[in-house]
Enzyme design. Sequence first.
Site, PDB file in Angstrom:
ATOM      1  N   ASN A 177      -1.648  10.372   0.235  1.00  0.00           N
ATOM      2  CA  ASN A 177      -0.709   9.428   0.827  1.00  0.00           C
ATOM      3  C   ASN A 177      -0.338   9.933   2.212  1.00  0.00           C
ATOM      4  O   ASN A 177      -0.126  11.127   2.414  1.00  0.00           O
ATOM      5  CB  ASN A 177       0.554   9.282  -0.023  1.00  0.00           C
ATOM      6  CG  ASN A 177       1.605   8.395   0.648  1.00  0.00           C
ATOM      7  OD1 ASN A 177       2.620   8.879   1.126  1.00  0.00           O
ATOM      8  ND2 ASN A 177       1.349   7.108   0.708  1.00  0.00           N
ATOM      9  N   ARG A 182      11.281  10.667   7.876  1.00  0.00           N
ATOM     10  CA  ARG A 182      11.918  11.497   8.908  1.00  0.00           C
ATOM     11  C   ARG A 182      12.171  12.913   8.396  1.00  0.00           C
ATOM     12  O   ARG A 182      12.314  13.149   7.197  1.00  0.00           O
ATOM     13  CB  ARG A 182      13.223  10.849   9.357  1.00  0.00           C
ATOM     14  CG  ARG A 182      14.334  10.973   8.313  1.00  0.00           C
ATOM     15  CD  ARG A 182      15.576  10.235   8.744  1.00  0.00           C
ATOM     16  NE  ARG A 182      16.703  10.537   7.866  1.00  0.00           N
ATOM     17  CZ  ARG A 182      17.476   9.615   7.332  1.00  0.00           C
ATOM     18  NH1 ARG A 182      17.242   8.332   7.528  1.00  0.00           N
ATOM     19  NH2 ARG A 182      18.511   9.974   6.580  1.00  0.00           N
ATOM     20  N   GLU A 241      -3.976   5.543   3.381  1.00  0.00           N
ATOM     21  CA  GLU A 241      -3.625   5.072   4.717  1.00  0.00           C
ATOM     22  C   GLU A 241      -4.617   5.553   5.772  1.00  0.00           C
ATOM     23  O   GLU A 241      -4.831   4.857   6.785  1.00  0.00           O
ATOM     24  CB  GLU A 241      -2.212   5.544   5.090  1.00  0.00           C
ATOM     25  CG  GLU A 241      -1.086   4.859   4.345  1.00  0.00           C
ATOM     26  CD  GLU A 241      -0.844   5.412   2.944  1.00  0.00           C
ATOM     27  OE1 GLU A 241      -0.008   4.847   2.218  1.00  0.00           O
ATOM     28  OE2 GLU A 241      -1.497   6.421   2.584  1.00  0.00           O
ATOM     29  N   ASP A 290      20.032   5.020  11.895  1.00  0.00           N
ATOM     30  CA  ASP A 290      18.819   4.432  11.338  1.00  0.00           C
ATOM     31  C   ASP A 290      18.497   3.064  11.934  1.00  0.00           C
ATOM     32  O   ASP A 290      19.250   2.517  12.747  1.00  0.00           O
ATOM     33  CB  ASP A 290      18.964   4.314   9.813  1.00  0.00           C
ATOM     34  CG  ASP A 290      17.721   4.792   9.078  1.00  0.00           C
ATOM     35  OD1 ASP A 290      16.610   4.419   9.495  1.00  0.00           O
ATOM     36  OD2 ASP A 290      17.860   5.538   8.101  1.00  0.00           O
TER      37      ASP A 290
END
Length: 619
Positions: A177, A182, A241, A290
């Site tokens: 993965n 963050r 990915e 955020d």
Amino acid sequence: MMKKRKYRDLQDFVAELEREGELLRVRAPVSPYLEITEITDIMCKYPGGGKALLFENVKGHSIPVVTNIFGSEKRICMALGVSDLEELADRLARFASPPAPTSLRDLLGLALMGHKLSRFIPRKFRGSPAPCQEVCHIGSQADLGKLPVLTCWPKDGGPFITLPIVITKSLETGRRNAGMYRLQIYDARTTGMHWHIHKDGSHYFQEYRKRGIKMPVAVAIGADPATIYAATAPLPRGVDEIFFSGFIREEPVPMVKCKTIDLEVPATAEIVIEGYVDPCETRIEGPFGDHTGYYSLEDEYPVFHVTAITHRKKPLYAATVVGRPPMEDCYLAKATERIFLPLLKMVFPEIVDYWMPWEGVFHNITVVSINKAYPGHAHRIMQALWSQGQMSFCKCIVVVDGDLRVNDPKSIVTHLLNSVDFEKDLVITEGILDVLDHSAPQPLFGSKLGIDATKKMTYEPERKLPEIKSRFPGESVIHSALIRINEGIKDFYFPRMNTLHNPLLLTVRKDSGLTCKRFIPALLEHPDLEYFSVFVLFDDHIDLQDSSLIFWKIFNNVDPRRDITVQHGRIVIDATKKGPQDGHSRPWPDEIVMSEEIKERVRRRASELGIEELLSPRG
């Protein structure tokens, strides 16, 4: 037509941005503490997203910082090597749903398609050393303090790595993965590991935790742009990915084995941090300004221990700044919205289009248009979407007919105010929520709202809509009525919408412990306010004529079950900050606001920084 290119690495992409006039070099000295954020925020808020920024002279560091590389329609297309996002969406749809073969020629075409897909599988980097390992700091030589990590906002818990590709591997299946989570810097060799409970990295972590085994983790900073984007994409669990990046690039991503752990990383990355997460150790992480425009709150998260830092001889440090939209991440989200529409339509062929407004911060509202075929079809789509992947986090789903253009805010709002029966067309249910949703009384789970704004069919309940009202009560009458209802109501604004439902926006001062529930019945019952059938309540510092601001507040601050009151076909929406007096016992996060000192310092240096034009009044 935009020139299409594939990029070897981040530096190749940055060079192309400069050739295309999409990059601003900032040569003046700047601090990674708040200053780079303020400059980037100004650029992101410029119409169209401004330019990418390359900070060449970062105080206390020899490594330049690049931000806002994805932050415009042109740059996100350049990053993905397409002239239009629909181009990539169409290519993904062709691979995901090839036509059924009806001849030998068709079968051959399918075989060739499968062969072409195999070309996107990550490949071992040939050569030594790999670019990301030209310089190696192993063990005690590794020092995160050498990296120009940004402290983005005044109340952040510390510096945060904001654009990392965090690479992990399942202990059970061996699948890789690459997610974007963050990392808060604690000291020279430890960070927080902020993977949300619903994310693949967290799922893999639970496998190691159950076995009591340390989990190897690699963090790549500044890979090629397609690989950075792929780490943000909502792929099904188990889909690599890095392979998806190869699909976007139409060539495989070269990978190299790490120096101290058994993982592979993109060989052309700028910087790689190697290490492990101990399943028995957590530490307070946050707060962090955020993408919701609020600080995400402190909480316990795993700790990442650094075993090595490797990098190019002359690396770039890639960062993103998130906050109240629009910001750079809005364009990454827009790419996802467009690219994955064909896959959504494969599951639900009745869907024509969908739109996730920036003010909804990607997980709070989605507008979906469908070709309605039967009674209750809109309700079926709502429930079905709430069961699909990351769409399950969406707090509000609005369903309209397929002939309505969904990404036109004015048309959508006008349509809702002309067609929705608040008694019959609202569906309130419950389900999982994004961890960053602060309005729900409980974390991670709460109420959701569905709005059926499609045309009614036979066997569906007939709508009862208000009649057109010709008599406007007048501002003085409205003011007097509101003062009599409650002195905590401070201001009002009535948008001239020319719709069946007339909205009235109000600001309320709640610092004395006032709860809006006390006067909502009076709003709905006062005879001088019967002209209005939609009331929306905001805190008293809100500019009621800033449409983007008011929608951002509505989408972020409303728990549907608690904060929506419907009575006799009229509605009150409470978009104020909530506290214990409102039945909300969780901490309510602060809005992200830059300090006045930093804002003034940057504005004073605008000419030196090359951003003077961005601060000039625009007509």
